[in-house]
Design a protein around this motif. Sequence first.
Motif, PDB file in Angstrom:
ATOM      1  N   PRO A  13     -44.411  65.557  38.403  1.00  0.00           N
ATOM      2  CA  PRO A  13     -44.499  64.321  38.837  1.00  0.00           C
ATOM      3  C   PRO A  13     -45.804  62.840  39.504  1.00  0.00           C
ATOM      4  CG  PRO A  13     -42.534  64.406  39.150  1.00  0.00           C
ATOM      5  CD  PRO A  13     -42.875  65.640  39.336  1.00  0.00           C
ATOM      6  N   ARG A  14     -46.215  64.052  40.449  1.00  0.00           N
ATOM      7  CA  ARG A  14     -47.350  63.515  41.334  1.00  0.00           C
ATOM      8  C   ARG A  14     -48.002  64.062  41.114  1.00  0.00           C
ATOM      9  NH1 ARG A  14     -45.223  66.208  46.503  1.00  0.00           N
ATOM     10  NH2 ARG A  14     -44.924  68.248  44.933  1.00  0.00           N
ATOM     11  N   ALA A  15     -49.187  62.706  42.203  1.00  0.00           N
ATOM     12  CA  ALA A  15     -50.777  62.655  41.780  1.00  0.00           C
ATOM     13  C   ALA A  15     -50.894  64.245  42.317  1.00  0.00           C
ATOM     14  CB  ALA A  15     -51.276  61.526  42.689  1.00  0.00           C
ATOM     15  N   HIS A  16     -52.715  65.076  42.283  1.00  0.00           N
ATOM     16  CA  HIS A  16     -52.405  65.925  42.258  1.00  0.00           C
ATOM     17  C   HIS A  16     -52.721  66.325  43.803  1.00  0.00           C
ATOM     18  CE1 HIS A  16     -53.044  67.456  38.345  1.00  0.00           C
ATOM     19  NE2 HIS A  16     -53.343  65.765  38.313  1.00  0.00           N
ATOM     20  N   ASN A  17     -53.156  64.763  44.633  1.00  0.00           N
ATOM     21  CA  ASN A  17     -53.090  64.921  46.082  1.00  0.00           C
ATOM     22  C   ASN A  17     -52.019  64.955  47.129  1.00  0.00           C
ATOM     23  OD1 ASN A  17     -52.456  62.142  45.309  1.00  0.00           O
ATOM     24  ND2 ASN A  17     -54.075  61.086  46.539  1.00  0.00           N
ATOM     25  N   ARG A  18     -51.187  65.514  46.536  1.00  0.00           N
ATOM     26  CA  ARG A  18     -49.673  66.086  46.643  1.00  0.00           C
ATOM     27  C   ARG A  18     -50.026  66.491  48.254  1.00  0.00           C
ATOM     28  NH1 ARG A  18     -49.417  67.210  41.534  1.00  0.00           N
ATOM     29  NH2 ARG A  18     -49.850  69.434  41.253  1.00  0.00           N
ATOM     30  N   ARG A  19     -49.354  67.031  49.003  1.00  0.00           N
ATOM     31  CA  ARG A  19     -49.498  66.740  50.463  1.00  0.00           C
ATOM     32  C   ARG A  19     -48.624  68.122  50.403  1.00  0.00           C
ATOM     33  NH1 ARG A  19     -49.177  63.233  55.505  1.00  0.00           N
ATOM     34  NH2 ARG A  19     -51.378  63.118  54.675  1.00  0.00           N
ATOM     35  N   TYR A  20     -47.481  67.734  50.055  1.00  0.00           N
ATOM     36  CA  TYR A  20     -46.034  69.094  50.010  1.00  0.00           C
ATOM     37  C   TYR A  20     -45.438  69.808  48.396  1.00  0.00           C
ATOM     38  CZ  TYR A  20     -45.373  65.955  53.833  1.00  0.00           C
ATOM     39  OH  TYR A  20     -45.048  65.042  55.044  1.00  0.00           O
ATOM     40  N   PRO A  21     -45.940  71.131  48.457  1.00  0.00           N
ATOM     41  CA  PRO A  21     -45.163  71.521  46.644  1.00  0.00           C
ATOM     42  C   PRO A  21     -43.651  71.414  46.456  1.00  0.00           C
ATOM     43  CG  PRO A  21     -44.660  73.267  48.515  1.00  0.00           C
ATOM     44  CD  PRO A  21     -45.340  71.814  49.543  1.00  0.00           C
ATOM     45  N   ALA A  27     -35.976  72.446  46.800  1.00  0.00           N
ATOM     46  CA  ALA A  27     -35.080  72.834  48.124  1.00  0.00           C
ATOM     47  C   ALA A  27     -34.691  72.746  49.280  1.00  0.00           C
ATOM     48  CB  ALA A  27     -36.249  74.533  48.408  1.00  0.00           C
ATOM     49  N   LEU A  28     -35.645  71.640  50.358  1.00  0.00           N
ATOM     50  CA  LEU A  28     -35.372  71.122  51.327  1.00  0.00           C
ATOM     51  C   LEU A  28     -34.095  70.228  50.995  1.00  0.00           C
ATOM     52  CD1 LEU A  28     -36.044  70.587  54.406  1.00  0.00           C
ATOM     53  CD2 LEU A  28     -37.186  69.124  53.643  1.00  0.00           C
ATOM     54  N   ILE A  29     -33.926  69.668  49.962  1.00  0.00           N
ATOM     55  CA  ILE A  29     -33.028  68.043  49.855  1.00  0.00           C
ATOM     56  C   ILE A  29     -31.843  69.362  49.227  1.00  0.00           C
ATOM     57  CG2 ILE A  29     -32.525  66.898  47.778  1.00  0.00           C
ATOM     58  CD1 ILE A  29     -35.589  66.215  47.886  1.00  0.00           C
ATOM     59  N   ALA A  49     -35.171  68.103  62.245  1.00  0.00           N
ATOM     60  CA  ALA A  49     -34.540  68.638  63.102  1.00  0.00           C
ATOM     61  C   ALA A  49     -34.048  70.473  63.671  1.00  0.00           C
ATOM     62  CB  ALA A  49     -32.765  68.479  63.181  1.00  0.00           C
ATOM     63  N   HIS A  50     -34.816  71.110  62.143  1.00  0.00           N
ATOM     64  CA  HIS A  50     -34.572  72.118  61.973  1.00  0.00           C
ATOM     65  C   HIS A  50     -36.259  72.946  61.090  1.00  0.00           C
ATOM     66  CE1 HIS A  50     -30.746  70.880  61.053  1.00  0.00           C
ATOM     67  NE2 HIS A  50     -30.619  71.993  61.625  1.00  0.00           N
ATOM     68  N   PRO A  51     -37.443  72.166  62.419  1.00  0.00           N
ATOM     69  CA  PRO A  51     -38.832  72.906  62.236  1.00  0.00           C
ATOM     70  C   PRO A  51     -38.983  74.487  61.873  1.00  0.00           C
ATOM     71  CG  PRO A  51     -38.415  72.581  64.536  1.00  0.00           C
ATOM     72  CD  PRO A  51     -37.309  71.880  63.910  1.00  0.00           C
ATOM     73  N   HIS A  52     -38.422  74.752  62.213  1.00  0.00           N
ATOM     74  CA  HIS A  52     -38.002  76.097  61.358  1.00  0.00           C
ATOM     75  C   HIS A  52     -37.802  76.975  60.482  1.00  0.00           C
ATOM     76  CE1 HIS A  52     -33.903  75.813  62.441  1.00  0.00           C
ATOM     77  NE2 HIS A  52     -33.184  76.780  61.193  1.00  0.00           N
ATOM     78  N   LEU A  53     -37.384  76.109  59.386  1.00  0.00           N
ATOM     79  CA  LEU A  53     -36.998  76.560  58.173  1.00  0.00           C
ATOM     80  C   LEU A  53     -38.297  75.849  57.073  1.00  0.00           C
ATOM     81  CD1 LEU A  53     -33.310  74.893  57.968  1.00  0.00           C
ATOM     82  CD2 LEU A  53     -33.990  77.553  57.869  1.00  0.00           C
ATOM     83  N   LEU A  54     -39.404  75.021  57.968  1.00  0.00           N
ATOM     84  CA  LEU A  54     -40.431  74.872  56.797  1.00  0.00           C
ATOM     85  C   LEU A  54     -41.209  75.737  57.048  1.00  0.00           C
ATOM     86  CD1 LEU A  54     -40.719  71.222  58.880  1.00  0.00           C
ATOM     87  CD2 LEU A  54     -39.454  71.631  57.242  1.00  0.00           C
ATOM     88  N   PRO A  55     -41.663  76.493  56.782  1.00  0.00           N
ATOM     89  CA  PRO A  55     -42.546  77.435  56.375  1.00  0.00           C
ATOM     90  C   PRO A  55     -42.350  78.463  55.307  1.00  0.00           C
ATOM     91  CG  PRO A  55     -42.504  77.378  59.381  1.00  0.00           C
ATOM     92  CD  PRO A  55     -40.991  76.694  58.193  1.00  0.00           C
ATOM     93  N   HIS A  56     -40.692  78.655  55.525  1.00  0.00           N
ATOM     94  CA  HIS A  56     -40.335  79.153  54.699  1.00  0.00           C
ATOM     95  C   HIS A  56     -39.603  78.317  53.783  1.00  0.00           C
ATOM     96  CE1 HIS A  56     -38.792  82.450  57.515  1.00  0.00           C
ATOM     97  NE2 HIS A  56     -38.517  81.399  57.804  1.00  0.00           N
TER      98      HIS A  56
END
Length: 132
Positions: A13-21, A27-29, A49-56
Amino acid sequence: MTLREALSQVPDPRAHNRRYPLWGLLALILLAFLSRVDSLRGVARFARAHPHLLPHLGLRKPPGHTALTELLHRLDPQALAQALAAVFPETEREGEKVLVADGKVLRGSGKGKSPQVRLVEVWALSLGRTLA
Protein backbone atom coordinates in the motif's frame (compact mmCIF):
# COMPACT_ATOMS: atom_id res chain seq x y z
CA MET A 1 5.19 -22.11 -0.38
CA THR A 2 7.87 -20.20 1.53
CA LEU A 3 7.15 -17.31 3.84
CA ARG A 4 8.96 -14.94 1.47
CA GLU A 5 6.87 -16.07 -1.50
CA ALA A 6 3.63 -15.70 0.45
CA LEU A 7 4.46 -12.28 1.88
CA SER A 8 5.59 -11.08 -1.56
CA GLN A 9 2.03 -11.64 -2.79
CA VAL A 10 0.57 -9.13 -0.30
CA PRO A 11 -0.26 -5.88 -2.14
CA ASP A 12 2.05 -3.05 -1.07
CA PRO A 13 0.00 0.00 0.00
CA ARG A 14 3.01 2.33 0.15
CA ALA A 15 4.21 4.85 -2.43
CA HIS A 16 6.70 3.71 -5.06
CA ASN A 17 9.59 5.52 -3.35
CA ARG A 18 9.70 2.96 -0.54
CA ARG A 19 12.98 2.10 1.13
CA TYR A 20 12.23 -1.38 2.52
CA PRO A 21 10.70 -4.41 0.75
CA LEU A 22 7.25 -5.21 2.09
CA TRP A 23 7.94 -8.91 2.61
CA GLY A 24 11.06 -8.07 4.64
CA LEU A 25 9.19 -5.72 6.97
CA LEU A 26 6.36 -8.20 7.49
CA ALA A 27 8.82 -11.04 8.12
CA LEU A 28 10.72 -8.83 10.60
CA ILE A 29 7.51 -8.06 12.49
CA LEU A 30 6.56 -11.74 12.55
CA LEU A 31 10.04 -12.79 13.69
CA ALA A 32 10.09 -10.17 16.44
CA PHE A 33 6.62 -11.14 17.68
CA LEU A 34 7.64 -14.81 17.73
CA SER A 35 10.61 -13.68 19.85
CA ARG A 36 8.14 -12.25 22.40
CA VAL A 37 8.39 -8.61 21.33
CA ASP A 38 5.07 -6.96 22.13
CA SER A 39 5.08 -3.59 20.34
CA LEU A 40 6.16 -1.94 17.11
CA ARG A 41 8.71 0.13 19.04
CA GLY A 42 10.02 -3.20 20.29
CA VAL A 43 10.22 -4.48 16.71
CA ALA A 44 12.38 -1.46 15.78
CA ARG A 45 14.61 -2.14 18.82
CA PHE A 46 14.73 -5.84 17.88
CA ALA A 47 15.92 -4.92 14.37
CA ARG A 48 18.65 -2.65 15.77
CA ALA A 49 19.75 -5.32 18.25
CA HIS A 50 19.96 -8.06 15.58
CA PRO A 51 21.56 -6.45 12.51
CA HIS A 52 22.82 -9.84 11.29
CA LEU A 53 19.20 -10.80 10.46
CA LEU A 54 18.50 -7.82 8.21
CA PRO A 55 20.25 -9.02 5.01
CA HIS A 56 18.24 -12.27 5.18
CA LEU A 57 15.07 -10.15 5.15
CA GLY A 58 16.17 -7.95 2.26
CA LEU A 59 16.77 -4.99 4.58
CA ARG A 60 19.91 -2.85 4.43
CA LYS A 61 19.25 -1.02 7.69
CA PRO A 62 16.76 -1.38 10.54
CA PRO A 63 13.40 0.30 9.96
CA GLY A 64 12.12 2.83 12.45
CA HIS A 65 8.93 2.73 14.45
CA THR A 66 7.22 5.23 12.11
CA ALA A 67 7.84 3.13 9.00
CA LEU A 68 6.38 0.05 10.69
CA THR A 69 3.37 1.90 12.08
CA GLU A 70 2.48 3.60 8.79
CA LEU A 71 2.81 0.31 6.95
CA LEU A 72 0.44 -1.55 9.25
CA HIS A 73 -2.10 1.28 9.17
CA ARG A 74 -2.31 0.99 5.37
CA LEU A 75 -1.93 -2.77 4.95
CA ASP A 76 -4.88 -4.93 3.86
CA PRO A 77 -5.39 -7.36 6.78
CA GLN A 78 -7.32 -9.88 4.65
CA ALA A 79 -4.46 -10.11 2.13
CA LEU A 80 -1.98 -10.67 4.97
CA ALA A 81 -4.23 -13.32 6.52
CA GLN A 82 -4.46 -15.15 3.17
CA ALA A 83 -0.69 -15.04 2.74
CA LEU A 84 -0.07 -16.43 6.23
CA ALA A 85 -2.73 -19.11 5.72
CA ALA A 86 -0.84 -20.25 2.61
CA VAL A 87 2.28 -20.82 4.73
CA PHE A 88 0.53 -22.00 7.89
CA PRO A 89 -2.60 -23.79 6.64
CA GLU A 90 -3.37 -25.36 10.01
CA THR A 91 -4.33 -21.88 11.30
CA GLU A 92 -7.32 -21.68 8.96
CA ARG A 93 -10.17 -23.95 10.02
CA GLU A 94 -13.64 -23.87 8.56
CA GLY A 95 -16.29 -22.46 10.85
CA GLU A 96 -13.95 -21.39 13.66
CA LYS A 97 -14.23 -17.93 15.10
CA VAL A 98 -10.99 -16.05 15.61
CA LEU A 99 -10.92 -13.59 18.50
CA VAL A 100 -8.05 -11.17 19.02
CA ALA A 101 -7.44 -9.60 22.43
CA ASP A 102 -5.41 -6.43 22.90
CA GLY A 103 -4.64 -4.67 26.15
CA LYS A 104 -3.26 -1.31 27.11
CA VAL A 105 -2.49 0.63 30.28
CA LEU A 106 -3.34 4.32 30.16
CA ARG A 107 -0.25 6.48 30.39
CA GLY A 108 -0.06 8.35 33.66
CA SER A 109 -2.54 6.12 35.47
CA GLY A 110 -1.38 4.40 38.60
CA LYS A 111 0.73 7.34 39.75
CA GLY A 112 0.30 8.49 43.29
CA LYS A 113 -2.87 7.16 44.89
CA SER A 114 -4.88 6.79 41.68
CA PRO A 115 -5.46 3.24 40.42
CA GLN A 116 -3.94 1.99 37.21
CA VAL A 117 -6.42 2.05 34.31
CA ARG A 118 -6.30 -0.95 31.99
CA LEU A 119 -8.19 -1.29 28.73
CA VAL A 120 -8.86 -4.59 26.98
CA GLU A 121 -10.46 -4.99 23.55
CA VAL A 122 -11.74 -8.23 22.03
CA TRP A 123 -11.97 -8.14 18.23
CA ALA A 124 -13.94 -10.74 16.21
CA LEU A 125 -11.96 -11.26 13.02
CA SER A 126 -14.82 -12.93 11.16
CA LEU A 127 -17.23 -10.10 12.03
CA GLY A 128 -14.72 -7.31 11.61
CA ARG A 129 -15.76 -5.51 14.78
CA THR A 130 -15.14 -5.12 18.49
CA LEU A 131 -17.09 -7.42 20.80
CA ALA A 132 -16.01 -6.06 24.17
